[in-house]
Scaffold this motif. Sequence first.
Motif, PDB file in Angstrom:
ATOM      1  N   SER A 192     -11.909  32.082  48.806  1.00  0.00           N
ATOM      2  CA  SER A 192     -11.284  31.905  47.497  1.00  0.00           C
ATOM      3  C   SER A 192     -12.212  32.405  46.396  1.00  0.00           C
ATOM      4  CB  SER A 192     -10.968  30.426  47.264  1.00  0.00           C
ATOM      5  OG  SER A 192     -12.179  29.687  47.127  1.00  0.00           O
ATOM      6  N   SER A 193     -11.657  32.630  45.222  1.00  0.00           N
ATOM      7  CA  SER A 193     -12.458  33.104  44.097  1.00  0.00           C
ATOM      8  C   SER A 193     -13.511  32.086  43.689  1.00  0.00           C
ATOM      9  CB  SER A 193     -11.551  33.426  42.902  1.00  0.00           C
ATOM     10  OG  SER A 193     -10.858  32.269  42.474  1.00  0.00           O
ATOM     11  N   SER A 194     -13.176  30.794  43.743  1.00  0.00           N
ATOM     12  CA  SER A 194     -14.143  29.760  43.357  1.00  0.00           C
ATOM     13  C   SER A 194     -15.332  29.726  44.311  1.00  0.00           C
ATOM     14  CB  SER A 194     -13.470  28.386  43.300  1.00  0.00           C
ATOM     15  OG  SER A 194     -12.956  28.020  44.574  1.00  0.00           O
ATOM     16  N   THR A 195     -15.078  29.945  45.603  1.00  0.00           N
ATOM     17  CA  THR A 195     -16.164  29.949  46.592  1.00  0.00           C
ATOM     18  C   THR A 195     -17.093  31.138  46.352  1.00  0.00           C
ATOM     19  OG1 THR A 195     -14.797  28.864  48.270  1.00  0.00           O
ATOM     20  CG2 THR A 195     -16.714  30.087  49.048  1.00  0.00           C
ATOM     21  N   VAL A 196     -16.510  32.305  46.128  1.00  0.00           N
ATOM     22  CA  VAL A 196     -17.314  33.499  45.864  1.00  0.00           C
ATOM     23  C   VAL A 196     -18.122  33.307  44.590  1.00  0.00           C
ATOM     24  CG1 VAL A 196     -17.220  35.935  45.234  1.00  0.00           C
ATOM     25  CG2 VAL A 196     -15.789  35.067  47.085  1.00  0.00           C
ATOM     26  N   ARG A 197     -17.494  32.758  43.565  1.00  0.00           N
ATOM     27  CA  ARG A 197     -18.172  32.557  42.278  1.00  0.00           C
ATOM     28  C   ARG A 197     -19.353  31.595  42.442  1.00  0.00           C
ATOM     29  NH1 ARG A 197     -14.000  31.075  39.579  1.00  0.00           N
ATOM     30  NH2 ARG A 197     -13.288  33.223  39.372  1.00  0.00           N
ATOM     31  N   GLN A 198     -19.183  30.537  43.204  1.00  0.00           N
ATOM     32  CA  GLN A 198     -20.265  29.586  43.451  1.00  0.00           C
ATOM     33  C   GLN A 198     -21.456  30.263  44.125  1.00  0.00           C
ATOM     34  OE1 GLN A 198     -17.800  26.248  45.349  1.00  0.00           O
ATOM     35  NE2 GLN A 198     -19.521  25.108  44.501  1.00  0.00           N
ATOM     36  N   ALA A 199     -21.167  31.086  45.120  1.00  0.00           N
ATOM     37  CA  ALA A 199     -22.231  31.771  45.862  1.00  0.00           C
ATOM     38  C   ALA A 199     -23.001  32.718  44.949  1.00  0.00           C
ATOM     39  CB  ALA A 199     -21.636  32.542  47.041  1.00  0.00           C
ATOM     40  N   VAL A 200     -22.273  33.482  44.149  1.00  0.00           N
ATOM     41  CA  VAL A 200     -22.915  34.452  43.258  1.00  0.00           C
ATOM     42  C   VAL A 200     -23.756  33.739  42.208  1.00  0.00           C
ATOM     43  CG1 VAL A 200     -22.494  36.200  41.479  1.00  0.00           C
ATOM     44  CG2 VAL A 200     -21.208  36.260  43.629  1.00  0.00           C
ATOM     45  N   LEU A 201     -23.217  32.673  41.623  1.00  0.00           N
ATOM     46  CA  LEU A 201     -23.960  31.933  40.606  1.00  0.00           C
ATOM     47  C   LEU A 201     -25.223  31.300  41.185  1.00  0.00           C
ATOM     48  CD1 LEU A 201     -21.092  30.199  38.574  1.00  0.00           C
ATOM     49  CD2 LEU A 201     -22.558  32.101  37.874  1.00  0.00           C
ATOM     50  N   ALA A 202     -25.161  30.867  42.444  1.00  0.00           N
ATOM     51  CA  ALA A 202     -26.346  30.296  43.087  1.00  0.00           C
ATOM     52  C   ALA A 202     -27.443  31.345  43.209  1.00  0.00           C
ATOM     53  CB  ALA A 202     -25.983  29.743  44.461  1.00  0.00           C
ATOM     54  N   LEU A 203     -27.078  32.569  43.550  1.00  0.00           N
ATOM     55  CA  LEU A 203     -28.061  33.648  43.702  1.00  0.00           C
ATOM     56  C   LEU A 203     -28.560  34.138  42.350  1.00  0.00           C
ATOM     57  CD1 LEU A 203     -26.390  35.614  46.623  1.00  0.00           C
ATOM     58  CD2 LEU A 203     -28.372  34.091  46.740  1.00  0.00           C
ATOM     59  N   VAL A 204     -27.715  34.057  41.336  1.00  0.00           N
ATOM     60  CA  VAL A 204     -28.169  34.359  39.975  1.00  0.00           C
ATOM     61  C   VAL A 204     -29.228  33.335  39.567  1.00  0.00           C
ATOM     62  CG1 VAL A 204     -27.506  34.402  37.537  1.00  0.00           C
ATOM     63  CG2 VAL A 204     -26.062  35.525  39.244  1.00  0.00           C
ATOM     64  N   GLY A 205     -28.965  32.066  39.901  1.00  0.00           N
ATOM     65  CA  GLY A 205     -29.922  31.002  39.596  1.00  0.00           C
ATOM     66  C   GLY A 205     -31.248  31.190  40.301  1.00  0.00           C
ATOM     67  N   GLU A 206     -31.221  31.784  41.492  1.00  0.00           N
ATOM     68  CA  GLU A 206     -32.455  32.042  42.240  1.00  0.00           C
ATOM     69  C   GLU A 206     -33.203  33.259  41.717  1.00  0.00           C
ATOM     70  OE1 GLU A 206     -31.901  32.332  46.448  1.00  0.00           O
ATOM     71  OE2 GLU A 206     -30.548  30.597  46.515  1.00  0.00           O
ATOM     72  N   GLY A 207     -32.536  34.027  40.861  1.00  0.00           N
ATOM     73  CA  GLY A 207     -33.167  35.231  40.337  1.00  0.00           C
ATOM     74  C   GLY A 207     -32.962  36.454  41.217  1.00  0.00           C
ATOM     75  N   LEU A 208     -32.138  36.348  42.255  1.00  0.00           N
ATOM     76  CA  LEU A 208     -31.887  37.482  43.136  1.00  0.00           C
ATOM     77  C   LEU A 208     -30.829  38.425  42.556  1.00  0.00           C
ATOM     78  CD1 LEU A 208     -31.862  35.829  46.688  1.00  0.00           C
ATOM     79  CD2 LEU A 208     -33.636  37.262  45.673  1.00  0.00           C
ATOM     80  N   LEU A 209     -29.938  37.870  41.742  1.00  0.00           N
ATOM     81  CA  LEU A 209     -28.892  38.666  41.109  1.00  0.00           C
ATOM     82  C   LEU A 209     -28.910  38.424  39.609  1.00  0.00           C
ATOM     83  CD1 LEU A 209     -25.874  37.843  43.496  1.00  0.00           C
ATOM     84  CD2 LEU A 209     -27.368  39.857  43.607  1.00  0.00           C
TER      85      LEU A 209
END
Length: 255
Positions: free
Chosen positions: A45-62
């Motif tokens: 789902s879009s919410s699942t993808v968004r959560q994953a991307v935001l987590a990696l943004v928070g880690e500084g990877l994205l």
Amino acid sequence: MIRPGRTPLHIQLADIIRSQIESGVFNAGDQLPTEMELMKQHELSSSTVRQAVLALVGEGLLYRRAGKGTFVAKRHIGRDLLTFSGFSEEAVTRGFRPGTKHVTVDWHSADALVAAALNVPTNENVLTIERVRTIDDEVVAVETVSFVAAIGLLMEKLDLADTSLTEILERELGVALARARQEIKAGVARAKLAKALDVSSGAAVLQIDRTAFDATDQVIYFSSSSYRADRYIYTGWIERTSAIAQPRQLIGGSR
């Protein structure tokens, strides 16, 4: 492959993208597939993808650019908070290629900060070396190192461009560096510094001041360096030296 189970789906997706970045499927600066593409590819789902991307943004990877998409960030340059090592030493240890873009070597009158650190009278002449440092040809720091006169007279005769000052002190001059006092604080890149670091004026920097001592506790140098905050991360283990023997009883007792 993502499968329903105990591990949340967004964490599984984040792990997959992280692995792709680490293995070189995606490199720094590459654009990540769109949210819709990731949804179709992994049947999420879009919410699942968004959560994953935001987590990696928070880690500084994205990082995300409005209207452009999501991109892979450059790898942070890690340094050990509790290890006394030089810029070049740490870079090589972590697989980077250190370098110097610009260097100036000159004698200056010690200001109050430098004089206090080097334990010399204010206005005494000290050798000051300023270098714009690079990692894999990218400017990441401006370091200013001041030496007491006895060491400075020896240092100024040497090639100080692309060499490790730590190695020069220890291997060529026989100085036994032993310990250092270091302060790390937040700073802001004003116009001159911003230009040297190739960042926008007002960008955040890590301001690191270090006073180094030899084995006899004689001051050898004082350095004041500015590092790009978007490229550097300091890490270190910390331990409690003591624990509370008996927990304090809450007022009024337990309920």
